[in-house]
Design an enzyme around this catalytic site. Structure first.
Site, short mmCIF file in Angstrom:
data_model
loop_
_atom_site.label_atom_id
_atom_site.label_comp_id
_atom_site.label_asym_id
_atom_site.label_seq_id
_atom_site.Cartn_x
_atom_site.Cartn_y
_atom_site.Cartn_z
N CYS A 131 56.91 -133.00 -29.79
CA CYS A 131 58.05 -132.36 -30.21
C CYS A 131 58.24 -132.82 -31.57
CB CYS A 131 59.16 -132.81 -29.27
SG CYS A 131 59.02 -132.22 -27.47
N ASP A 186 59.57 -120.93 -28.58
CA ASP A 186 60.34 -122.03 -28.92
C ASP A 186 61.20 -121.87 -30.17
OD1 ASP A 186 60.91 -124.68 -30.00
OD2 ASP A 186 58.77 -125.45 -29.86
N HIS A 218 59.30 -125.49 -24.92
CA HIS A 218 59.31 -126.73 -25.60
C HIS A 218 59.41 -127.84 -25.01
CE1 HIS A 218 60.06 -128.83 -29.33
NE2 HIS A 218 61.06 -129.42 -28.65
#
Length: 248
Positions: A131, A186, A218
């Site tokens: 991330c 995403d 995500h």
């Protein structure tokens, strides 16, 4: 496996971190693991331990240490989709405060700490990030191409922005290899942004792989969250270990 929690002195304070090393004297190559937005927790320790099991010393710092030591927030309901958004909202101010300058300065402290550890092989390290950690890892290799020889980014967000410090604008500084595993659909890294990133990498002549994990949201690697996708997580491990083996 030897697992400890360590403190790393930075220009702005002290970052707590997981340090995991294989049994034996080494020397072992090093991996710098940039965590996701939810901080150091059992899942990150588990991931660091799995990488260390392949013969690496792994350092996973709390990159949001300016907001406090781990745990940063109550993560007991992280697997609940509704609660996950609420938890994320609490860490957003910490994330926004972590600008590129701070990421670069912190990374120097992390790299210096790793280099000073017994049993760590000399030379550049590999970084992996998840991330926001994927984005931070890319900024790190751009700042220290002589000290980081490769980065594997998984569901990294905001790798392409309209800001002057957008990671895609500085990929020309990278001399090592990059691997990008993008989440499908995403909002933080959409198809247009992926194409922009790949065009920048091609123009700069960077060695890289960029692929979309179809059907994976995500955050797909994080088994303690509602975004977890088992098939994508398995694929992530296969590609991460292949990347590490290639750079050894």
């Amino acid at each position: 496996m030897h697992k400890t929690t360590v403190d790393i002195t930075t220009d702005d304070g002290v970052a707590d971190a997981y340090l995991v090393r294989p049994d034996g004297e080494g020397p072992w190559p090093a991996v710098l693991l940039f965590m996701d937005a939810f901080g150091l927790r059992p899942r990150i320790e588990e991931m660091a331990t799995r990488i260390a099991g392949r013969g690496y010393v792994v350092l996973a710092p709390n990159i949001l240490y300016r907001g406090g030591r781990s745990p940063l927030v109550d993560l007991s309901a992280l697997s609940d989709p509704a609660a996950r958004e609420s938890i994320f909202g609490k860490v957003v101010p910490m994330i926004m405060a972590l600008d590129t300058d701070r990421i670069v300065r912190d990374t120097q402290a992390y790299l210096d700490f790793l280099a000073a550890q017994d049993g760590v092989a000399p030379g550049p390290v590999v970084a992996t990030g998840y991330c926001m950690g994927g984005t931070n890892a890319v900024k790190a290799i751009e700042a220290y191409p002589d000290r980081i020889k490769g980065v594997a980014s998984f569901h990294g967000g905001r790798l392409v922005t309209d800001q002057p410090d957008s990671p895609h604008l500085k990929v020309g500084a990278v001399t090592g290899e990059l691997y990008f595993a993008h989440a499908d659909n995403d909002h933080s890294m959409n198809a247009e942004q992926i194409a922009t990133l790949e065009a920048a990498l091609d123009k700069a002549g960077v060695r890289y792989t960029s692929e979309v994990y179809e059907g994976a949201p995500h955050g797909f690697t994080m088994s303690d969250t509602a975004a977890y996708n088992e098939a994508a997580e398995k694929r992530h491990w296969e590609n991460l270990f292949a990347f590490l083996d290639r750079l050894d």
